[in-house]
Design a protein around this motif. Structure first.
Motif, PDB file in Angstrom:
ATOM      1  N   SER A 136      22.223 -19.113  13.515  1.00  0.00           N
ATOM      2  CA  SER A 136      22.442 -18.799  12.099  1.00  0.00           C
ATOM      3  C   SER A 136      21.211 -18.053  11.609  1.00  0.00           C
ATOM      4  N   ILE A 137      21.447 -17.042  10.771  1.00  0.00           N
ATOM      5  CA  ILE A 137      20.346 -16.164  10.374  1.00  0.00           C
ATOM      6  C   ILE A 137      20.321 -16.016   8.860  1.00  0.00           C
ATOM      7  N   GLY A 138      19.131 -16.180   8.285  1.00  0.00           N
ATOM      8  CA  GLY A 138      18.923 -15.894   6.875  1.00  0.00           C
ATOM      9  C   GLY A 138      18.139 -14.605   6.716  1.00  0.00           C
ATOM     10  N   VAL A 139      18.610 -13.722   5.844  1.00  0.00           N
ATOM     11  CA  VAL A 139      18.006 -12.393   5.698  1.00  0.00           C
ATOM     12  C   VAL A 139      17.548 -12.212   4.250  1.00  0.00           C
ATOM     13  N   ALA A 140      16.303 -11.729   4.088  1.00  0.00           N
ATOM     14  CA  ALA A 140      15.791 -11.440   2.742  1.00  0.00           C
ATOM     15  C   ALA A 140      14.913 -10.201   2.792  1.00  0.00           C
ATOM     16  N   SER A 141      14.934  -9.442   1.693  1.00  0.00           N
ATOM     17  CA  SER A 141      14.072  -8.258   1.569  1.00  0.00           C
ATOM     18  C   SER A 141      13.144  -8.430   0.381  1.00  0.00           C
ATOM     19  N   ARG A 142      12.020  -7.759   0.447  1.00  0.00           N
ATOM     20  CA  ARG A 142      11.047  -7.858  -0.644  1.00  0.00           C
ATOM     21  C   ARG A 142      11.638  -7.299  -1.934  1.00  0.00           C
ATOM     22  N   GLU A 143      11.464  -8.058  -3.023  1.00  0.00           N
ATOM     23  CA  GLU A 143      11.947  -7.650  -4.336  1.00  0.00           C
ATOM     24  C   GLU A 143      10.786  -7.690  -5.335  1.00  0.00           C
ATOM     25  N   PRO A 144      10.894  -6.947  -6.424  1.00  0.00           N
ATOM     26  CA  PRO A 144       9.775  -6.876  -7.387  1.00  0.00           C
ATOM     27  C   PRO A 144       9.313  -8.238  -7.906  1.00  0.00           C
ATOM     28  N   ARG A 145      10.239  -9.186  -8.017  1.00  0.00           N
ATOM     29  CA  ARG A 145       9.853 -10.490  -8.574  1.00  0.00           C
ATOM     30  C   ARG A 145       9.061 -11.342  -7.586  1.00  0.00           C
ATOM     31  N   CYS A 191      23.471 -14.608   6.601  1.00  0.00           N
ATOM     32  CA  CYS A 191      23.594 -14.725   5.149  1.00  0.00           C
ATOM     33  C   CYS A 191      22.412 -14.000   4.511  1.00  0.00           C
ATOM     34  N   ILE A 192      22.687 -13.239   3.454  1.00  0.00           N
ATOM     35  CA  ILE A 192      21.623 -12.505   2.766  1.00  0.00           C
ATOM     36  C   ILE A 192      21.436 -13.081   1.367  1.00  0.00           C
ATOM     37  N   ARG A 217       0.823  -1.208   0.000  1.00  0.00           N
ATOM     38  CA  ARG A 217       0.000   0.000   0.000  1.00  0.00           C
ATOM     39  C   ARG A 217       0.858   1.260   0.000  1.00  0.00           C
ATOM     40  N   PHE A 218       1.902   1.270   0.820  1.00  0.00           N
ATOM     41  CA  PHE A 218       2.700   2.489   0.998  1.00  0.00           C
ATOM     42  C   PHE A 218       4.030   2.434   0.252  1.00  0.00           C
ATOM     43  N   GLU A 219       4.241   1.345  -0.525  1.00  0.00           N
ATOM     44  CA  GLU A 219       5.473   1.181  -1.299  1.00  0.00           C
ATOM     45  C   GLU A 219       6.695   1.311  -0.404  1.00  0.00           C
ATOM     46  N   GLN A 220       6.680   0.591   0.703  1.00  0.00           N
ATOM     47  CA  GLN A 220       7.795   0.602   1.655  1.00  0.00           C
ATOM     48  C   GLN A 220       8.549  -0.714   1.581  1.00  0.00           C
ATOM     49  N   ALA A 221       9.794  -0.662   2.029  1.00  0.00           N
ATOM     50  CA  ALA A 221      10.611  -1.870   2.075  1.00  0.00           C
ATOM     51  C   ALA A 221      10.083  -2.804   3.170  1.00  0.00           C
ATOM     52  N   LEU A 222      10.390  -4.098   3.019  1.00  0.00           N
ATOM     53  CA  LEU A 222      10.014  -5.099   4.014  1.00  0.00           C
ATOM     54  C   LEU A 222      11.072  -6.194   4.014  1.00  0.00           C
ATOM     55  N   SER A 223      11.579  -6.525   5.210  1.00  0.00           N
ATOM     56  CA  SER A 223      12.593  -7.574   5.339  1.00  0.00           C
ATOM     57  C   SER A 223      12.169  -8.565   6.398  1.00  0.00           C
ATOM     58  N   VAL A 224      12.695  -9.805   6.267  1.00  0.00           N
ATOM     59  CA  VAL A 224      12.462 -10.819   7.291  1.00  0.00           C
ATOM     60  C   VAL A 224      13.778 -11.495   7.642  1.00  0.00           C
ATOM     61  N   LEU A 225      13.875 -11.948   8.893  1.00  0.00           N
ATOM     62  CA  LEU A 225      15.014 -12.725   9.371  1.00  0.00           C
ATOM     63  C   LEU A 225      14.495 -14.073   9.837  1.00  0.00           C
TER      64      LEU A 225
END
Length: 633
Positions: free
Chosen positions: A586-595, A622-623, A490-498
């Motif tokens: 151990s941590i896996g990191v990802a951010s929202r991408e257009p695909r 790890c990202i 809705r607000f075109e903001q970034a979003l990440s998860v761990l």
């Protein structure tokens, strides 16, 4: 009404100063322009902000809000700006003064509430410009301030007279040869307030003596100012004094088409604006309870409650003989608790106090008829529960029909027959008993509903909470992630998860047992919760795996958060029965991408990064960016 020069005064009257005086002088010229007024107003930032606020308040959202002084003056009009400037100038100058018994703060607090009430009722009735009525309400009692200024010692002594609250004008005329209404009218005329408003202001305390033709605009304005004044009187009354004033307000509100609920909503809104304006003008605004609470009958003391089988009955009749007969029969012969009133207005105030179960009222009374009393009672929530019996010598079909349409439950013809009265009261008692039973059932139902709601909330909490760590469980976490995904879209903001996994957790269980493993899970969960930011959401996905949702966070910020969390847990020492256990994640990191098409895609990406972190030796972050994995050393 006297002119100012004909009123005997021995001192200097309150008058506008500075910018307000300059505006007053400009307005006396025929060729004054809006731009000239605006240039003067802009030299006073406080006045400028007040005029802008009033202009926007008066518009009530009908047009776009304004932010400039020129637009404010254009919307309000030069005459209203002049009046407001005078009022605000006097407020600033006379926050205190030499008259010891005159409460300057209470005076302005009352004046401000009256101004807001006059503005609000003016907007409803269309009797005049609401902005101009605000200024008139603010200055309507300026004569009292003037007498306190001109005669500080004498007026202070006069205000301490025991009768001052009830006959102030008479005392002022007796001791000072003028009164505050006379002086207010003279000053307002001197300051250029139109005579069409000055007359109603002069008579607003006693509108019945105005002499204006019923239904005329001056008479309606007088009633409007009187209602505004009585609303403002709420600011001066104590809890115990409000019942009579509330009943009077309900009657006055009815004259401008407001029922009790509508009047209550209006007054509650006025009180809110009163507090806001009070902060702006540095005027105290007392904390008034909601109108519904003020207008509800007070809880009866134990000694005021009726005994078993007895009813609380209010008898209303302007004929003292009929009133005495009814009281005697109801109290002595039938054993009921009886309250009596000789007028409709007195009865309405008494009903608020004594909570009658039955009201027996005469139809024809001089000030407030039985039908008008019935309508006033039925306009309130508590008045709808009262059993109403009308006394009348009229028994034609038309009158009886009119009475029932107004809300009565039964009627008695005069003179009242004791046996008929007793029979009518049997029906009333049956109604009261049914009502009491219904209210008990409703109270029980409310209690059951409240208990059920609490139980449902507890069940919902259990269903959405991990019992071991007290973190939200997987179901709750996925729900939070869906909401974060929707907000990100809705607000075109970034979003990440761990996605976090405790390293070698099976080894802990095998070495120390599952109880110690549970202790490690709890400690790590608490540490994750402490490190998480305020907007982050944390949940336990299952086993030794956790999820952290980071709204409005890009990949770089998420990686920094992951490393901060990893180092914190690495330094954590878990003491179990004298044994210190250290753990890493151990941590896996990802951010929202257009695909990415949905939130599951985002979590799956973080899962891939987590497995890469484990393959790279654990205790690291790890990202994943556009499908490419990278681990920190």
């Amino acid at each position: 009404m006297k002119k100012l020069e004909l009123i005997p005064l021995s001192g200097e009257l309150p008058s506008p100063k500075g910018v307000a005086l300059a505006i007053l002088e400009l307005c006396r010229r025929d060729d004054t322009t809006l731009a000239e007024i605006a240039r003067v107003v802009q030299t006073d930032p406080a006045l400028s902000s007040r005029l802008i606020r009033q202009a926007n308040s008066a518009a009530q959202g009908a047009v776009r809000p304004i932010a400039s002084v020129v637009d404010a003056i254009g919307r309000l009009g030069i005459g209203t700006v002049r009046n407001l400037a005078m009022g605000f100038s006097l407020v600033d100058q006379y926050q205190n003064g030499p008259c010891a018994a005159f409460d300057y703060q209470a005076f302005w607090s009352h004046a401000l509430l009256m101004a807001l009430a006059a503005q609000s009722f003016g907007a409803m009735t269309k009797l005049g410009s609401s902005e101009e009525l605000f200024a008139c309400g603010l200055l309507a009692q300026v004569g009292r301030l003037s007498l306190a200024t001109v005669y500080p010692a004498a007026y202070s002594k006069l205000l301490q007279d025991p009768d001052a609250a009830h006959r102030l004008s008479a005392l002022e005329q007796e001791h000072l040869q003028t009164d505050h209404n006379e002086l207010s009218a003279a000053l307002l005329t001197e300051w250029g307030i139109p005579s069409t408003l000055v007359g109603p202001i002069y008579h607003h305390e006693h509108p019945e003596a105005s002499g204006f033709s019923p239904g005329s605009r001056p008479q309606q304005l007088t009633q409007l100012f009187h209602l505004a004044h009585r609303v403002a009187d709420l600011s001066l009354t104590t809890d115990g004094e409000r019942s009579h004033l509330i009943s009077e307000l309900m009657l006055l509100g009815g004259k401008i088409g407001l029922n009790a609920d509508e009047l209550g909503v209006t007054i509650d809104e006025l009180v809110r604006h009163w507090r806001e304006w009070g902060e702006l003008l540095r005027i105290p605004a007392s904390s008034l309870p909601p109108f519904a609470q003020m207008s509800s009958p007070q809880e009866l003391r134990p000694d005021e409650r009726s005994s078993a089988g007895a009813l609380r009955i209010l008898v209303v009749d302007d004929d003292p003989i009929t009133l005495t007969i009814l009281e005697t029969v109801l109290r002595n012969a039938l054993g009921h608790m009886v309250f009596s009133a000789s007028s409709g207005e007195e009865a309405l105030a008494l009903a608020v106090e004594c909570q009658p179960q039955i009201v027996i009222t005469d139809w024809l009374m001089p000030d407030l008829s039985g039908l008008e009393l019935t309508c006033a009672l039925r306009a309130t929530e508590w008045g709808q529960r009262i059993y109403l019996i009308m006394l009348t010598s009229l028994d034609t079909e038309e009158e009886v029909s009119e009475a029932f349409e107004a809300g009565i439950d039964d009627f008695l013809t005069k003179p009242v027959n004791a046996r008929i009265l007793r029979a009518r009261l049997r029906a009333a008692r049956h109604y009261v008993q049914l009502l009491d039973a219904w209210e008990r059932d409703r109270a029980q139902l409310k209690q059951f509903t409240a208990e059920l709601a609490i139980s449902n909330r507890r069940l919902e909490h259990v269903a959405m909470t991990d019992l071991l760590t007290s973190l939200p469980n997987r179901r709750a976490g996925m729900g939070a992630l869906e909401r974060a995904w929707a907000a990100s879209s809705r607000f075109e903001q970034a979003l990440s998860v761990l996605v976090l996994d405790i390293d070698h957790f099976k080894r802990v269980n095998d070495t120390y047992g599952h109880a110690v493993g549970d202790k490690v899970l709890i400690e790590v969960a608490q540490q994750i919760q402490r490190v998480a930011r305020k907007d982050d959401s944390v949940c336990r996905l299952g086993g030794e795996e956790f999820l952290m949702i980071c709204p409005n966070t890009d990949i770089k910020a998420a990686l920094l958060a992951a490393e901060r969390l990893r180092r914190t847990i690495e330094a954590l020492q878990i003491n179990v029965q004298g044994t210190v256990i250290r753990s890493t994640v151990s941590i896996g990191v990802a951010s929202r991408e257009p695909r990415m098409t949905d939130s599951d895609t985002l979590v799956n990406a973080a899962d891939r990064a987590l497995y890469r972190a484990k393959e790279a030796g654990r205790n690291r972050s790890c990202i994943i960016v556009q499908g490419r994995l990278r681990c920190l050393p």
